[in-house]
Scaffold this motif. Structure first.
Motif, PDB file in Angstrom:
ATOM      1  N   ALA A 221       0.881  -1.325   0.016  1.00  0.00           N
ATOM      2  CA  ALA A 221      -0.081  -0.086   0.241  1.00  0.00           C
ATOM      3  C   ALA A 221       1.004   1.208  -0.146  1.00  0.00           C
ATOM      4  O   ALA A 221       0.507   2.292  -0.598  1.00  0.00           O
ATOM      5  N   THR A 222       2.071   1.219   0.772  1.00  0.00           N
ATOM      6  CA  THR A 222       2.962   2.327   0.865  1.00  0.00           C
ATOM      7  C   THR A 222       3.927   2.628  -0.809  1.00  0.00           C
ATOM      8  O   THR A 222       3.995   3.724  -0.979  1.00  0.00           O
ATOM      9  N   TYR A 223       3.939   1.576  -1.600  1.00  0.00           N
ATOM     10  CA  TYR A 223       4.827   1.476  -2.480  1.00  0.00           C
ATOM     11  C   TYR A 223       3.919   1.516  -3.950  1.00  0.00           C
ATOM     12  O   TYR A 223       4.630   2.065  -4.954  1.00  0.00           O
ATOM     13  N   PHE A 224       3.125   0.893  -4.078  1.00  0.00           N
ATOM     14  CA  PHE A 224       2.361   0.578  -5.306  1.00  0.00           C
ATOM     15  C   PHE A 224       1.182   1.805  -5.489  1.00  0.00           C
ATOM     16  O   PHE A 224       0.487   2.061  -4.542  1.00  0.00           O
ATOM     17  N   PRO A 225       0.898   2.301  -6.752  1.00  0.00           N
ATOM     18  CA  PRO A 225       1.604   1.564  -8.022  1.00  0.00           C
ATOM     19  C   PRO A 225       3.084   2.274  -7.962  1.00  0.00           C
ATOM     20  O   PRO A 225       3.490   3.458  -7.506  1.00  0.00           O
ATOM     21  N   LEU A 226       4.024   1.277  -8.248  1.00  0.00           N
ATOM     22  CA  LEU A 226       5.567   1.610  -8.366  1.00  0.00           C
ATOM     23  C   LEU A 226       5.961   1.765  -9.740  1.00  0.00           C
ATOM     24  O   LEU A 226       5.938   0.762 -10.659  1.00  0.00           O
ATOM     25  N   SER A 265      12.117  13.378  -2.805  1.00  0.00           N
ATOM     26  CA  SER A 265      12.739  12.719  -1.687  1.00  0.00           C
ATOM     27  C   SER A 265      12.550  11.337  -1.478  1.00  0.00           C
ATOM     28  O   SER A 265      13.124  10.544  -0.726  1.00  0.00           O
ATOM     29  N   THR A 266      11.048  10.629  -1.766  1.00  0.00           N
ATOM     30  CA  THR A 266      10.836   9.367  -1.601  1.00  0.00           C
ATOM     31  C   THR A 266      11.315   8.493  -2.615  1.00  0.00           C
ATOM     32  O   THR A 266      11.013   7.130  -2.484  1.00  0.00           O
ATOM     33  N   ASP A 267      11.752   9.137  -3.873  1.00  0.00           N
ATOM     34  CA  ASP A 267      12.203   8.369  -5.066  1.00  0.00           C
ATOM     35  C   ASP A 267      13.656   7.692  -4.837  1.00  0.00           C
ATOM     36  O   ASP A 267      14.461   8.255  -3.997  1.00  0.00           O
ATOM     37  N   VAL A 268      13.739   6.500  -5.660  1.00  0.00           N
ATOM     38  CA  VAL A 268      15.189   6.011  -5.529  1.00  0.00           C
ATOM     39  C   VAL A 268      15.706   5.890  -6.639  1.00  0.00           C
ATOM     40  O   VAL A 268      15.425   5.676  -7.716  1.00  0.00           O
ATOM     41  N   PRO A 282       7.915   5.597  -6.117  1.00  0.00           N
ATOM     42  CA  PRO A 282       6.767   4.802  -5.240  1.00  0.00           C
ATOM     43  C   PRO A 282       5.526   5.887  -5.441  1.00  0.00           C
ATOM     44  O   PRO A 282       5.658   6.760  -5.527  1.00  0.00           O
ATOM     45  N   HIS A 283       4.398   4.802  -5.392  1.00  0.00           N
ATOM     46  CA  HIS A 283       3.173   5.736  -5.559  1.00  0.00           C
ATOM     47  C   HIS A 283       3.227   6.846  -6.640  1.00  0.00           C
ATOM     48  O   HIS A 283       2.741   8.071  -6.707  1.00  0.00           O
ATOM     49  N   ALA A 284       3.470   6.197  -8.143  1.00  0.00           N
ATOM     50  CA  ALA A 284       3.519   7.335  -9.063  1.00  0.00           C
ATOM     51  C   ALA A 284       2.892   6.698 -10.039  1.00  0.00           C
ATOM     52  O   ALA A 284       3.186   5.368 -10.519  1.00  0.00           O
ATOM     53  N   THR A 285       1.903   7.226 -10.899  1.00  0.00           N
ATOM     54  CA  THR A 285       1.317   6.676 -11.903  1.00  0.00           C
ATOM     55  C   THR A 285       2.237   6.624 -13.094  1.00  0.00           C
ATOM     56  O   THR A 285       3.258   6.998 -13.269  1.00  0.00           O
ATOM     57  N   ALA A 316      20.732  11.069 -22.396  1.00  0.00           N
ATOM     58  CA  ALA A 316      20.361   9.841 -21.985  1.00  0.00           C
ATOM     59  C   ALA A 316      19.048   9.265 -22.487  1.00  0.00           C
ATOM     60  O   ALA A 316      18.235  10.070 -23.018  1.00  0.00           O
ATOM     61  N   SER A 317      18.907   8.191 -22.476  1.00  0.00           N
ATOM     62  CA  SER A 317      17.739   7.535 -23.151  1.00  0.00           C
ATOM     63  C   SER A 317      16.883   6.547 -21.943  1.00  0.00           C
ATOM     64  O   SER A 317      17.756   6.294 -20.943  1.00  0.00           O
ATOM     65  N   PHE A 318      15.541   6.757 -21.933  1.00  0.00           N
ATOM     66  CA  PHE A 318      15.127   6.252 -20.863  1.00  0.00           C
ATOM     67  C   PHE A 318      13.733   5.185 -20.996  1.00  0.00           C
ATOM     68  O   PHE A 318      13.135   5.515 -22.158  1.00  0.00           O
ATOM     69  N   GLY A 319      13.619   4.521 -20.434  1.00  0.00           N
ATOM     70  CA  GLY A 319      12.504   3.477 -20.719  1.00  0.00           C
ATOM     71  C   GLY A 319      11.537   3.336 -19.318  1.00  0.00           C
ATOM     72  O   GLY A 319      12.131   3.262 -18.174  1.00  0.00           O
ATOM     73  N   VAL A 320      10.299   3.637 -19.577  1.00  0.00           N
ATOM     74  CA  VAL A 320       9.511   3.825 -18.302  1.00  0.00           C
ATOM     75  C   VAL A 320       8.181   2.938 -18.267  1.00  0.00           C
ATOM     76  O   VAL A 320       7.846   2.386 -19.426  1.00  0.00           O
ATOM     77  N   ALA A 321       8.094   1.954 -17.310  1.00  0.00           N
ATOM     78  CA  ALA A 321       6.928   1.119 -17.031  1.00  0.00           C
ATOM     79  C   ALA A 321       6.450   1.175 -15.525  1.00  0.00           C
ATOM     80  O   ALA A 321       7.246   1.755 -14.750  1.00  0.00           O
ATOM     81  N   THR A 322       5.140   0.712 -15.527  1.00  0.00           N
ATOM     82  CA  THR A 322       4.772   1.046 -13.975  1.00  0.00           C
ATOM     83  C   THR A 322       4.042  -0.282 -13.585  1.00  0.00           C
ATOM     84  O   THR A 322       3.343  -1.051 -14.301  1.00  0.00           O
ATOM     85  N   ALA A 323       4.396  -0.839 -12.419  1.00  0.00           N
ATOM     86  CA  ALA A 323       3.668  -1.845 -11.736  1.00  0.00           C
ATOM     87  C   ALA A 323       2.639  -1.588 -10.884  1.00  0.00           C
ATOM     88  O   ALA A 323       2.667  -0.874  -9.807  1.00  0.00           O
TER      89      ALA A 323
END
Length: 353
Positions: A221-226, A265-268, A282-285, A316-323
């Protein structure tokens, strides 16, 4: 996530579960054994001329079992420990007031005080014990107002021995806590070194697998959607070939500082390979993650690497996906990686979802 936040997460992963388990098992053992003993003592005193003692022991037994049941319902709450300390305070002073069976109640004060010391946390326990013994001392020196009668020599010896016992118990607990802190500090430093990239000071792949993802699975509940963003520096090999690996290392540090400025600040931000990074939101669509990735891409492009006579543009190149849930976390990480290759094949310096 800054270096101190990494330390906090490592510290919590190392000590919280073990310490919580130790305290919980201690509470359970003391509650079940202590509650049973009090129930037996109440039964043995039935029919004596001390109904107050029987009633108090019965009340303590009921509250003890109710408290341990409450701790099963709310396993993460500390309230049960403080209630346990209050139960001990009540029981000790009832024993002092009534005298117990044949005025032997004082003999049970020692184990009860020790229970109070180890169940309640160290500093609050000092307050609990002070209040408990303060009430007991008032009663012992005003015996005309209580049911029990104790010889003066018993009172003086009891108080002296109790004071010695309390001092020894707290000294022992203090040294135990201090030695435990030292061990935790040493273990934490080893964990930091094992879970941190030595060049960029970012978390590494080991940290993600052993700590972060474990935490996310335990508390979805704290991390998803991740959301996950895989980042790869464009044409990094050319930088190493043109300027040498020392400059390449400085570029990696430069990119790290740039990405950290773009995240919350909550991102890694973690380094997972030579010139590859993984950013976790964390917690980002997916939409939010794409915007944050685009912000990083733009900042990297706008900040060329400058050192001496070197002024080298960086992209830089970026690939994005969401769990959306913990069940598709690893599939989403693979999808982000696949999207990175799409970005590189599409011309680099872009975000693909």
């Amino acid at each position: 996530m800054d270096y101190s936040s990494l330390g906090q997460l490592l510290r919590s992963a190392q000590q919280d579960e073990a310490e919580a388990k130790r305290r919980k098992l201690t509470l359970y053992f003391i509650s079940y054994v202590g509650g049973t003993i009090m129930a037996i003592m109440a039964w043995l005193n039935v029919g004596t001329n001390n109904p107050l003692l029987v009633g108090a022991l019965t009340i303590s037994t009921v509250v003890i079992y109710a408290n341990v049941a409450l701790s099963h319902v709310f396993p993460k709450s500390d309230v049960c420990y403080y209630i346990g300390g209050l139960i001990v305070l009540f029981t000790i002073n009832v024993l002092v007031y009534t005298g117990g069976l044949n005025n032997t109640g004082l003999y049970f004060i020692y184990p009860l005080l020790f229970v109070q010391i180890i169940v309640v946390r160290f500093k609050p326990a000092m307050l609990y014990v002070s209040v408990t013994m303060g009430l007991a001392v008032v009663m012992l020196f005003n015996q005309e107002k209580i049911a029990a009668q104790y010889p003066d020599e018993h009172v003086s010896r009891f108080l002296i021995s109790t004071f010695c016992f309390i001092c020894i118990a707290f000294i022992g607990e203090n040294f135990w806590h201090q030695s435990r802190k030292e061990m935790l500090k040493e273990n934490l430093e080893r964990m930091r070194q094992a879970n941190t990239d030595p060049l960029t000071k970012l978390p590494n792949r080991r940290f993600l697998e052993a700590v972060f993802f474990e935490k996310a699975m335990q508390d979805p509940a704290t991390y998803f959607p991740l959301s996950a963003v895989v980042v790869d520096i464009d044409h990094f090999k050319r930088i190493n070939d043109s300027y040498g690996h020392d400059v390449g290392d400085q570029v990696l540090i430069h990119i790290t500082d740039t990405m950290k400025k773009a995240v919350r600040s909550t991102d890694v931000v973690a380094r997972t390979g030579g010139e590859e990074f993984l950013v976790l939101f964390p917690h980002a669509t997916l939409t939010q993650a794409v915007k944050l990735a685009e912000k990083m891409r733009r900042l990297i492009e706008e900040r060329p690497f400058v050192a001496g006579d070197i002024n080298h543009p960086i992209t830089a190149s970026f690939g994005v996906a969401t769990a959306l849930t913990d069940t598709n976390l690893h599939a989403s990480l693979k999808q982000a990686d696949d999207n990175l290759y799409k970005a590189k094949n599409a011309g680099r310096n872009r975000v693909m979802e």
